[in-house]
Design an enzyme around this catalytic site. Structure first.
Site, PDB file in Angstrom:
ATOM      1  N   GLY A   8      34.221  29.440  36.571  1.00 53.42           N
ATOM      2  CA  GLY A   8      35.528  29.706  35.972  1.00 53.42           C
ATOM      3  C   GLY A   8      36.595  28.747  36.442  1.00 53.42           C
ATOM      4  O   GLY A   8      37.794  29.039  36.355  1.00 53.42           O
ATOM      5  N   ALA A  10      37.862  26.080  35.260  1.00 54.35           N
ATOM      6  CA  ALA A  10      38.784  25.480  34.291  1.00 54.35           C
ATOM      7  C   ALA A  10      39.814  26.481  33.801  1.00 54.35           C
ATOM      8  O   ALA A  10      40.643  26.149  32.949  1.00 54.35           O
ATOM      9  CB  ALA A  10      38.016  24.900  33.104  1.00 54.35           C
ATOM     10  N   ILE A  13      43.302  30.785  37.529  1.00 57.08           N
ATOM     11  CA  ILE A  13      43.077  30.946  38.963  1.00 57.08           C
ATOM     12  C   ILE A  13      42.032  29.947  39.448  1.00 57.08           C
ATOM     13  O   ILE A  13      42.204  29.314  40.494  1.00 57.08           O
ATOM     14  CB  ILE A  13      42.659  32.386  39.291  1.00 57.08           C
ATOM     15  CG1 ILE A  13      43.814  33.357  39.000  1.00 57.08           C
ATOM     16  CG2 ILE A  13      42.214  32.514  40.745  1.00 57.08           C
ATOM     17  CD1 ILE A  13      43.453  34.818  39.157  1.00 57.08           C
ATOM     18  N   THR A 124      39.609  42.028  42.281  1.00 59.01           N
ATOM     19  CA  THR A 124      40.987  42.353  41.913  1.00 59.01           C
ATOM     20  C   THR A 124      41.435  43.618  42.613  1.00 59.01           C
ATOM     21  O   THR A 124      40.606  44.497  42.922  1.00 59.01           O
ATOM     22  CB  THR A 124      41.107  42.545  40.386  1.00 59.01           C
ATOM     23  OG1 THR A 124      42.416  43.039  40.061  1.00 59.01           O
ATOM     24  CG2 THR A 124      40.076  43.549  39.870  1.00 59.01           C
ATOM     25  N   ASP A 125      42.736  43.743  42.842  1.00 60.98           N
ATOM     26  CA  ASP A 125      43.269  44.990  43.400  1.00 60.98           C
ATOM     27  C   ASP A 125      43.173  46.144  42.412  1.00 60.98           C
ATOM     28  O   ASP A 125      43.302  47.314  42.788  1.00 60.98           O
ATOM     29  CB  ASP A 125      44.713  44.812  43.866  1.00 60.98           C
ATOM     30  CG  ASP A 125      45.702  44.481  42.747  1.00 60.98           C
ATOM     31  OD1 ASP A 125      45.279  44.244  41.598  1.00 60.98           O
ATOM     32  OD2 ASP A 125      46.922  44.457  43.040  1.00 60.98           O
ATOM     33  N   GLU A 126      42.905  45.842  41.146  1.00 65.22           N
ATOM     34  CA  GLU A 126      42.845  46.902  40.143  1.00 65.22           C
ATOM     35  C   GLU A 126      41.629  47.816  40.313  1.00 65.22           C
ATOM     36  O   GLU A 126      41.587  48.898  39.718  1.00 65.22           O
ATOM     37  CB  GLU A 126      42.869  46.304  38.731  1.00 65.22           C
ATOM     38  CG  GLU A 126      44.185  45.610  38.420  1.00 65.22           C
ATOM     39  CD  GLU A 126      44.360  45.310  36.944  1.00 65.22           C
ATOM     40  OE1 GLU A 126      43.908  46.131  36.108  1.00 65.22           O
ATOM     41  OE2 GLU A 126      44.939  44.250  36.627  1.00 65.22           O
ATOM     42  N   TYR A 148      38.424  46.835  32.062  1.00 64.20           N
ATOM     43  CA  TYR A 148      38.429  45.619  32.888  1.00 64.20           C
ATOM     44  C   TYR A 148      38.168  45.951  34.346  1.00 64.20           C
ATOM     45  O   TYR A 148      37.245  45.405  34.970  1.00 64.20           O
ATOM     46  CB  TYR A 148      39.766  44.888  32.754  1.00 64.20           C
ATOM     47  CG  TYR A 148      40.025  43.933  33.897  1.00 64.20           C
ATOM     48  CD1 TYR A 148      39.203  42.827  34.095  1.00 64.20           C
ATOM     49  CD2 TYR A 148      41.079  44.142  34.799  1.00 64.20           C
ATOM     50  CE1 TYR A 148      39.415  41.961  35.167  1.00 64.20           C
ATOM     51  CE2 TYR A 148      41.299  43.287  35.854  1.00 64.20           C
ATOM     52  CZ  TYR A 148      40.469  42.197  36.047  1.00 64.20           C
ATOM     53  OH  TYR A 148      40.681  41.349  37.100  1.00 64.20           O
ATOM     54  N   LYS A 152      34.977  45.067  36.986  1.00 61.08           N
ATOM     55  CA  LYS A 152      35.093  44.392  38.271  1.00 61.08           C
ATOM     56  C   LYS A 152      34.546  45.260  39.401  1.00 61.08           C
ATOM     57  O   LYS A 152      33.917  44.759  40.343  1.00 61.08           O
ATOM     58  CB  LYS A 152      36.544  44.008  38.539  1.00 61.08           C
ATOM     59  CG  LYS A 152      37.111  42.980  37.570  1.00 61.08           C
ATOM     60  CD  LYS A 152      36.393  41.640  37.652  1.00 61.08           C
ATOM     61  CE  LYS A 152      36.804  40.847  38.861  1.00 61.08           C
ATOM     62  NZ  LYS A 152      36.207  39.472  38.849  1.00 61.08           N
TER      63      LYS A 152
END
Length: 340
Positions: A8, A10, A13, A124-126, A148, A152
């Protein structure tokens, strides 16, 4: 020559990680492995590829044979490839499970087969879900609340299995909302900047009172490099800042940069199916390693907004030539690869 692979790389992040890795590991071969979906752009890494400082391999992280070829001989793999926009996950959740869970599993198995020495997984913090008060630390129970974050969290369950079964050298990073240049204009800061630059109003979900913490992409990239070097194998590290704002505050700050009164440029729109009220994480564990944010959103925001104004042509078709509603950017622009 020692080798580093960034999946990832490109994307938004991933490209910031790539530049920081190049700076910190000048003697390593750098390979960027990216499918080049809608949120990736070759211009994000053109300074690296044009100078021969990185090789771009275009392909899917779910392609096991290709993944094995790419990670073969790698000392480090930073797994940043993911479908990441929550709005899109409500309408196309199976894609998120495929990329974020199966893709992570594929990369892990490729790394296991090829004997990769260390993997840093970007989460992620999610995965913690809503944190109404206080802050979640790395031992907090995972409670994802949308497709999402569920994908994760699922990826992290695969990682847990590989840690226990194979003693894989994996470190996991859970970050705040990341801001900076080169972010695809589906997230709040670039979307709002582009909408105002195109003379459109800001579409704000619900009451606009949902709260998020914001971390500069450069600070996140520095944390990833630190974890490459010093993160504990099997460890999980929250990477966060104290910069917390309501969505309506972000809208007001960007409106002010453009010289507008917020009430003149805001439209409230129906909220998405579920919208976490607040995320918050305790990042004391990585701070104990010597990391701390070096940027603050209030200092950086004007410069980030100016980058989008200067690069309007890159995103004009996506924002200026559509109605500008939140759902247009959130779910209507998922196809196509951005290239010069």
């Amino acid at each position: 020559m020692p080798k580093i692979v960034i999946t990832g790389g490109a994307g938004f992040i991933g490209s910031h990680i790539a530049y920081h890795v190049r700076n910190q590991f000048p003697a390593h071969q750098l390979v960027i492995f990216d499918k080049m979906t809608y949120a990736a752009d070759v211009r994000n890494i053109q300074d690296l590829t044009a100078a021969g400082d990185a090789e771009l391999v275009i392909g899917d992280v779910c392609d096991f044979d290709l993944a094995c070829n790419v990670v073969a001989g790698a000392d480090y793999v930073v797994h940043a490839a993911a479908e990441s926009h929550v709005d899109n996950s409500f309408g196309n959740s199976l894609l998120f499970t495929r990329t974020n869970v199966y893709g992570t599993h594929t990369i892990l198995e490729a790394c296991r087969r090829m004997g990769v020495k260390r993997i840093v997984h970007v989460s992620t913090d999610e995965v913690y879900g809503e944190v109404r008060t206080g802050a979640a630390d790395e031992t907090t129970f995972l409670n994802p609340t949308n497709p999402y974050s569920a994908s994760k969290a699922g990826a992290e369950m695969v990682i847990s299995g590989y840690l226990h079964s194979y003693r894989m050298p994996i470190v996991t990073a859970r970050g705040n909302n990341i801001y900076g240049i080169r972010q695809y204009p589906e997230k709040i800061i670039p979307r709002f900047a582009m909408l105002l630059d195109c003379g459109k109003k800001l579409t704000v979900y619900g009451s606009g009172k949902n709260r998020r913490h914001y971390l500069a992409a450069e600070d996140f990239a520095a944390a990833i490099v630190l974890l490459m070097r010093r993160g504990e194998i099997g460890g999980i590290y929250n990477i966060g800042s104290e910069d917390e704002f309501e969505n309506i505050e972000i809208a007001g700050m960007i409106a002010d940069i453009f010289g507008h009164a917020l009430e003149d440029v805001i439209d409230f729109v129906p909220d998405r199916p579920f919208n976490d009220w607040r995320y918050a994480i305790d990042s004391s564990r990585i701070r104990a390693l010597g990391w701390a944010p070096q940027h603050r959103l209030v200092d950086d925001l004007a410069g980030v907004v100016q980058w989008y104004r200067d690069n309007r042509a890159r995103f004009q078709r996506l924002v200026c030539d559509i109605a500008g509603q939140a759902t247009d950017i959130g779910t209507g622009l998922q196809t196509g690869t951005q290239t010069p």
